[in-house]
Enzyme design. Structure first.
Site, short mmCIF file in Angstrom:
data_model
loop_
_atom_site.label_atom_id
_atom_site.label_comp_id
_atom_site.label_asym_id
_atom_site.label_seq_id
_atom_site.Cartn_x
_atom_site.Cartn_y
_atom_site.Cartn_z
N ARG A 308 0.82 -1.21 0.00
CA ARG A 308 0.00 0.00 0.00
C ARG A 308 0.85 1.26 0.00
NH1 ARG A 308 -5.00 -0.35 1.60
NH2 ARG A 308 -4.48 -2.04 3.04
N CYS A 375 -26.92 -6.15 -5.67
CA CYS A 375 -28.13 -6.42 -4.91
C CYS A 375 -27.79 -6.75 -3.46
CB CYS A 375 -28.91 -7.56 -5.56
SG CYS A 375 -30.60 -7.70 -4.97
N GLU A 376 -27.16 -5.81 -2.78
CA GLU A 376 -26.75 -5.93 -1.39
C GLU A 376 -26.85 -4.56 -0.74
OE1 GLU A 376 -25.64 -8.64 0.22
OE2 GLU A 376 -25.28 -10.06 -1.41
#
Length: 478
Positions: A308, A375-376
């Site tokens: 990162r 769809c959450e």
């Protein structure tokens, strides 16, 4: 972090903090690595990951310069593939001198395919399959970090059968809780990673009886997004003390101490953070001299496994607004970019700044919830995000997406995975084509008796399984 002057309505200007590589042009539009963000997707589908080669180099060199100036001990950097294994990104990092830290058979093959010398590869992780260990031994990787007695026995057998002597390290667990989320805390006493101090002695006794394995290193990794140097100091004291004890009590050389990665780019409040590599190096050198001794000859070589800190702020994710809905006192901005493309906000509750490409610092922002198409209910990129009056088609820019972005993407809800671009020297290169809907089932098979079903419209194009006797099987050992 850099300050960027932006034009305001009127004569005043304000100093706005943006990640390095991002700026605002004279028209007030967001620019990434020299190219306007809306131009990057003018003729391309979204979501799209874009990385800056210049920023990757800048991040790597800042780290390497700090180590070179403040560490008297020998050191090496091994880029952690798990955060972003894109071939082009890895090429930039390896050209700077980094080795590769890999955690799977696939990443090992990638590193070798990218031309990384086996002597510059570390093989790590808590579970390694027989096939993966066989490949690592046959390739001659620099170091294999052992994480269980089962793995030790398997590796001992593989090396013995091949008549090889393999250098290994032991991952030790210092009992420190660190990391911004429980899913990325890897050094406390409940984690699956590493050996406790008591278990280390048990493995070492077995290693001393082995003719095929040499314990040359200790490894410790704390977790993710760690900004506090005191936490690294506690881990360093633990692993250096363990190094001294294993040398004295068991006669092991322990020539290498791998301190892992996890250096953060955001603090505990989610604000952008510039990690103090010079401070880390100074602290480690002092800790070495205090714990192991003042003589350079006794200092182990220090390994680091960043990701990162090298590529995190060197990437953005571009998406488009699809819908806008105002209800129950909230403004919901629906985008084509959900957690199938970028899972960190849902998986970890990670905060990533989101700006409109056309007007990143609006005078009259609209407070929005930026949501994805999946769809959450958890498919939310950001809550209470200040945006310029959102309209369908507007391009949104998600910051700090160079690490653990595409690498964690999926095809959930049958959404193809995004493409990737790399900007280098002001030129944008497509480094991964976006998947098509045809790619979703490219490797799928339909049994012959189902493929011909009159109700099975839409499945006839998939290749049927040839016959029960010739069905392909997938090895579970990879």
């Amino acid at each position: 972090m850099t300050g960027t002057l932006r034009p305001e309505r009127g004569s005043e200007q304000a100093l706005v903090d943006l990640p390095d590589g991002l700026s605002v042009d004279k028209d007030g539009s967001l620019v990434f690595s020299g190219i306007r963000c809306d131009e990057l997707v003018r003729d391309r589908p979204t979501p799209l990951y874009v990385y800056s080669a210049d920023q990757i180099r800048k991040n790597y060199r800042r780290m390497a310069r700090a180590f070179g100036e403040h560490l008297k001990a020998r050191w090496r950097i091994f880029y952690a593939y798990k955060g972003n294994p894109s071939p082009a990104v890895c090429a930039v990092v390896h050209a700077e001198g980094a080795g590769a830290e890999v955690v799977s058979y696939g990443e090992l093959e990638q590193a070798l395919e990218y031309g990384v010398d086996a002597g510059d590869i570390l093989f790590n992780n808590v579970v390694k399959t027989k096939n993966a260990l066989n490949r690592a031994v046959s390739a001659g990787v620099r170091l294999i970090i052992v994480d269980s007695e089962t793995e030790f026995d398997l590796l001992d057998q593989i090396a013995s059968d091949r008549g090889k002597v393999v250098d290994i390290g032991l991952r030790v667990r210092p009992g420190i809780t660190a990391g911004f989320h429980e899913h990325v805390q890897t050094a406390d006493n409940t984690t699956k990673f590493g050996f406790s101090r008591e278990a280390v002695d048990k493995v070492v006794r077995r290693a001393k009886a082995s003719e095929a394995l040499r314990v040359m290193a200790l490894h410790v990794h704390l977790g993710s997004q760690i900004c506090d140097l005191d936490t690294y100091e506690a881990a360093a004291e633990f692993v250096f003390q363990t190094t001294r004890e294993l040398r004295q009590q068991h006669g092991l050389p322990i020539d290498i101490v791998d301190l892992g990665g996890g250096m953060g780019i955001q603090d505990d409040d989610g604000e952008r953070f510039l990690f103090d590599f010079a401070g880390l190096a100074t602290m480690l050198q002092e800790c070495l001299e205090k714990t192991i001794g003042p003589t350079p000859a006794v200092w182990p070589t220090l390994y680091f496994e960043p990701n990162r800190a090298v590529v995190g702020d060197a990437g953005v994710l571009l998406g488009r607004i699809v819908s806008c809905k105002e209800d129950v006192g909230r403004v919901f901005v629906g985008t084509d970019t959900g957690f199938s493309a970028f899972v960190r906000p849902m998986l970890y509750g990670a905060r990533h700044e989101i700006r409109s490409a056309k007007d990143p610092f609006p005078a009259e922002p609209v407070t929005c919830d930026v949501v994805g198409p999946l769809c959450e209910s958890g498919d939310t990129l950001g809550v209470d995000v200040p945006l310029a009056a959102p309209q369908p088609g507007d391009v949104l820019v998600v910051f700090d997406c160079g690490a653990y972005g595409f690498a964690q993407s999926s095809r959930y809800n049958s959404l193809p995975r995004p493409g990737e671009m790399l900007i280098d020297g002001g030129t944008a290169y497509e480094i991964r084509s976006p998947e098509s809907y045809q790619d979703l089932n490219r490797l799928a098979r339909v049994p012959p008796h189902l493929a011909g079903s009159p109700r099975g419209k839409g499945v006839g194009g998939h290749r049927p399984v040839a016959s029960p006797s010739s069905r392909r099987t997938v090895s579970s050992s990879i």
